[in-house]
Design an enzyme around this catalytic site. Structure first.
Site, PDB file in Angstrom:
ATOM      1  N   GLY A  11       0.780  -1.240   0.000  1.00  0.00           N
ATOM      2  CA  GLY A  11       0.000   0.000   0.000  1.00  0.00           C
ATOM      3  C   GLY A  11       0.803   1.275   0.000  1.00  0.00           C
ATOM      4  O   GLY A  11       0.285   2.337   0.362  1.00  0.00           O
ATOM      5  N   SER A  12       2.058   1.215  -0.472  1.00  0.00           N
ATOM      6  CA  SER A  12       2.845   2.450  -0.435  1.00  0.00           C
ATOM      7  C   SER A  12       2.290   3.497  -1.414  1.00  0.00           C
ATOM      8  O   SER A  12       2.376   4.700  -1.163  1.00  0.00           O
ATOM      9  CB  SER A  12       4.327   2.170  -0.722  1.00  0.00           C
ATOM     10  N   ASN A  13       1.694   3.040  -2.517  1.00  0.00           N
ATOM     11  CA  ASN A  13       1.081   4.018  -3.443  1.00  0.00           C
ATOM     12  C   ASN A  13      -0.167   4.645  -2.835  1.00  0.00           C
ATOM     13  O   ASN A  13      -0.420   5.842  -3.007  1.00  0.00           O
ATOM     14  CB  ASN A  13       0.769   3.355  -4.788  1.00  0.00           C
ATOM     15  N   LEU A  85      -3.386  -6.455  -8.359  1.00  0.00           N
ATOM     16  CA  LEU A  85      -2.738  -7.356  -9.320  1.00  0.00           C
ATOM     17  C   LEU A  85      -3.686  -8.261 -10.089  1.00  0.00           C
ATOM     18  O   LEU A  85      -3.254  -9.060 -10.910  1.00  0.00           O
ATOM     19  CB  LEU A  85      -1.661  -8.186  -8.587  1.00  0.00           C
ATOM     20  N   LYS A  86      -4.970  -8.129  -9.842  1.00  0.00           N
ATOM     21  CA  LYS A  86      -5.930  -8.985 -10.557  1.00  0.00           C
ATOM     22  C   LYS A  86      -6.541  -8.240 -11.744  1.00  0.00           C
ATOM     23  O   LYS A  86      -6.620  -7.014 -11.735  1.00  0.00           O
ATOM     24  CB  LYS A  86      -7.062  -9.393  -9.614  1.00  0.00           C
ATOM     25  N   LEU A  87      -7.013  -9.037 -12.716  1.00  0.00           N
ATOM     26  CA  LEU A  87      -7.723  -8.436 -13.844  1.00  0.00           C
ATOM     27  C   LEU A  87      -9.170  -8.186 -13.427  1.00  0.00           C
ATOM     28  O   LEU A  87      -9.817  -9.070 -12.855  1.00  0.00           O
ATOM     29  CB  LEU A  87      -7.687  -9.420 -15.029  1.00  0.00           C
ATOM     30  N   ASN A 102      -4.612   2.849 -13.570  1.00  0.00           N
ATOM     31  CA  ASN A 102      -3.703   1.884 -12.951  1.00  0.00           C
ATOM     32  C   ASN A 102      -2.284   2.433 -13.008  1.00  0.00           C
ATOM     33  O   ASN A 102      -1.907   3.107 -13.961  1.00  0.00           O
ATOM     34  CB  ASN A 102      -3.770   0.565 -13.740  1.00  0.00           C
ATOM     35  N   HIS A 104       1.591   1.217 -13.260  1.00  0.00           N
ATOM     36  CA  HIS A 104       2.377   0.034 -13.636  1.00  0.00           C
ATOM     37  C   HIS A 104       3.864   0.383 -13.507  1.00  0.00           C
ATOM     38  O   HIS A 104       4.287   1.446 -13.978  1.00  0.00           O
ATOM     39  CB  HIS A 104       2.034  -0.390 -15.066  1.00  0.00           C
TER      40      HIS A 104
END
Ligand code: GAR
Length: 194
Positions: A11-13, A85-87, A102, A104
């Site tokens: 959760g750093s973002n 990380l899931k679609l 998102n 990346h």
């Protein structure tokens, strides 16, 4: 601007968004959604009194349909995947066209796609001997990492002697790039929705 975030890890973002001074009066993070019930990001949600919900892997489509309904009732304007990380199911993506972004940890379109997340990306960049890497913020579509690119920042990683060093340098960039993009969206400088 009312925001929901999706997270899977430390959760750093999420923290970077919450701590970004310019965003304090511009955004309200209403929800933190995760697929990992014990991830560190939930501690951050808790510390900041943000409601959270763990989406488990059973009856996924129905759960995302409920989330979509909830977000619409709650007037969520922007959904931020901050290390998720899931679609997302295509029905969910279509419910929020050009409202999901998102971050990346690479210079898309390079090093994107299924399986290209977190350290996998940095190992691939290191093994390829690339001199540059960086971070990309993009709109989310129905496949991994293929949506329209909103912003990208490059860094020189030629002096990095491990994938971990590359990861740390890229993460620094992410913590600036993602809040900057959110601020531009909040200010109407980047248009969202259709
Ligand atoms: C970040 O590096 C983010 O770019 C990456 O996961 C990490 C999450 O870190 N996301 C992806 O790889 C998505 N394809 P965080 O939980 O500390 O924000």
């Amino acid at each position: 601007m009312r925001i929901a975030t999706f997270v899977s890890g430390r959760g750093s973002n999420l923290k970077a968004i919450l701590n970004y001074p310019e965003l304090k009066r511009k955004i309200d993070i209403k929800w933190v959604i995760t697929d990992k019930p014990f991830c560190k990001a939930l501690d951050i949600a808790n510390e900041n009194n943000i409601s959270f919900y763990c989406i488990d892997k059973y009856k996924i489509t129905e759960k995302y349909d409920c989330l979509a309904e909830l977000f619409k009732k709650d007037n969520i304007e922007l959904i931020v995947l901050a290390g998720f990380l899931k679609l997302l199911p295509s029905t969910f993506v279509n419910n929020f066209k050009k409202r999901i972004i998102n971050i990346h940890p690479a210079l898309l379109p390079s090093y994107g796609g299924e399986g290209m997340y977190g350290m996998n990306v940095h190992k691939a960049v290191f093994n390829a001997g690339d001199r540059e890497s960086g971070a990309t913020v993009h709109f989310v579509d129905e496949t991994y990492d293929t949506g329209i690119i909103i912003a990208q920042e490059k860094i020189d990683v030629s002096q990095c002697s491990s994938p971990e060093e590359i990861a740390a340098s890229v993460l620094n960039i992410e913590h600036k790039l993602l809040p900057e993009v959110i601020e531009k969206i909040a200010d109407g400088k980047i248009k969202i929705g259709i």
